[in-house]
Motif scaffolding. Sequence first.
Motif, short mmCIF file in Angstrom:
data_model
loop_
_atom_site.label_atom_id
_atom_site.label_comp_id
_atom_site.label_asym_id
_atom_site.label_seq_id
_atom_site.Cartn_x
_atom_site.Cartn_y
_atom_site.Cartn_z
N GLN A 1 20.30 18.68 19.93
CA GLN A 1 21.10 17.58 19.38
C GLN A 1 22.28 18.13 18.57
N LEU B 1 21.33 6.57 15.26
CA LEU B 1 21.90 6.22 13.94
C LEU B 1 23.44 6.23 13.94
N GLU C 1 19.49 1.27 8.12
CA GLU C 1 19.53 2.72 8.30
C GLU C 1 18.44 3.47 7.56
N ALA C 2 18.23 3.11 6.29
CA ALA C 2 17.24 3.85 5.49
C ALA C 2 15.87 3.77 6.15
N MET C 3 15.48 2.56 6.54
CA MET C 3 14.15 2.39 7.13
C MET C 3 14.05 3.09 8.48
N TYR D 1 10.73 9.12 17.66
CA TYR D 1 11.46 9.50 16.44
C TYR D 1 12.84 10.03 16.80
N HIS E 1 16.50 8.49 15.45
CA HIS E 1 17.50 9.27 14.70
C HIS E 1 18.78 9.47 15.52
N ILE F 1 15.62 5.86 9.35
CA ILE F 1 15.44 7.30 9.08
C ILE F 1 13.98 7.56 8.70
N LEU F 2 13.44 6.71 7.84
CA LEU F 2 12.06 6.92 7.37
C LEU F 2 11.03 6.65 8.46
N SER G 1 25.54 7.65 12.07
CA SER G 1 26.15 8.97 11.88
C SER G 1 25.93 9.90 13.06
N MET G 2 25.09 9.49 14.02
CA MET G 2 24.87 10.29 15.23
C MET G 2 25.59 9.59 16.40
#
Lengths: 297, 297
Positions: free
Chosen positions: B160, B88, B109-111, B81, B85, B113-114, B90-91
Amino acid sequence: MATQILPEFSRKYRSLLEEEMRNRIQILQAPAVIKDAMQYSLEAGGKRIRPLLTFATISAFKKDASIGLDVAVSIEMIHTYSLIHDDLPSMDDDDLRRGKPTNHKVFGEAMAILAGDSLLTYSFQIISEINPAIVNDAKKLEMILELSKAAGAEGMVGGQVADIEAEGRSLELKDLEYVHIRKTGKLLAYSVLAGAILSDADKKTKDYLSHFAHHLGIAFQIQDDILDLEGDQELIGKPVGSDENKNKSTYPALLSIEGARKALQNHIDEAKRNLIASQLDTKILEEITDLVASRNH
Amino acid sequence: MATQILPEFSRKYRSLLEEEMRNRIQILQAPAVIKDAMQYSLEAGGKRIRPLLTFATISAFKKDASIGLDVAVSIEMIHTYSLIHDDLPSMDDDDLRRGKPTNHKVFGEAMAILAGDSLLTYSFQIISEINPAIVNDAKKLEMILELSKAAGAEGMVGGQVADIEAEGRSLELKDLEYVHIRKTGKLLAYSVLAGAILSDADKKTKDYLSHFAHHLGIAFQIQDDILDLEGDQELIGKPVGSDENKNKSTYPALLSIEGARKALQNHIDEAKRNLIASQLDTKILEEITDLVASRNH
């Protein structure tokens, strides 16, 4: 109309809850910015309906509701994490939540993702740390198991996934219920179940409460859809009709506004029937049910 | 050179681990796409160093390492996980991970994150569900507590956050260690601690193992930085020098490449000293330590 006891109960336990959430963030040995981001969304308010359900369920067993404080905190943290992640640009891309800028608008996307991650993680820590004089190990583990099922791929996250997949498609009623039972219903149901676990409920009583919570959860979502269509933007804190604009399936779209109102009333009635059948002292839970049916934000 | 027992041990337990992870995803009653996204990153491989540390620690107590299987699965899910993340946009905005497209490049992206959210949530469920004949309630709760501290705002997430805040600034050594002890060190240390908890270790033995894991974690990170500077792009699965390009502080940048190599050796020596002091049968843990120091990817 009978005297309402929910307003006083709600004031007392919301205040306890919010103070404890502040304490929990404050004691973290972590960079200030992540604590600020976590706290920002925790204190953004809302009705605290999930924690109130836990407190009210314990009260229904004529026990001291404050034994549910840590569990209530953990539930509100999970709920808050889900709002932060749902609002992200790659998900619902919402700039406002309850009239305030969403977490990523204030702290940036990376910090919003991490604030959600740490609220989710912290909620399990908080259950594991409950004073053993109040809650024994077996009950803590039962709550951790049920919370992770309610919040994870089989629960809330699965509902969000199904919701994303449904965008732009028109759903049948059963598919819409698949989304909502998972996306909002399971965590609401857990909030009631956790109160029952803390109160040593027997299997039969847990079942009545679980049916109560199931119907309350659907009622909650139908009212949400009705409000999105007809509510006051000032009160609901987001533009009216935003679901419609996003081409999302809703109860009113599927059932007509009158059909949605009727379905809402049926679920409220079913919820209350199960409360009566439980033979508990459910006055406050009934008032919460009425509040869900009649809320205007 | 003495006969290596790690390769055979590693093959056996990686295979057990990977089969169990597949089973765990397969049994989920959830939308196919989220199961696919979770499985995609779980099977992206890697050295499985954290689960191996748990298995090897149990072996050091001359117990059957397979009692750690569920815990090893939960650790690898948390680690996975965090990679999803971290990658991503934004990271760290990484397109490749171990030579394969990152989760959000494949699933969006949405998937991604989930998928991260549900792996994190599932890991707590898996610990709570361990067969009570193998692990009692008190140990499960101790592991849930320690895992949430290692993974949350005080641990991995906090690291992080500090790492993001440090971008573009040049750090002192103590600030760089603050980042790495949290970002990678605490979950590595938890992997060892969980093995010790499962093996009924006493306080003193846990302390030796905890010091071992602390030094191993820093050594791991120093080697990571050296590889980023000097490694083979084919082997490490990402462009060489990518930390430098992102203007990130690294051990070689702070200590020079020779200084970093010396620091690496010091931490490896300290790690091994603590293994010896524990008086356990630490052959496999020593081999893992050597692997960390000499790995080329």
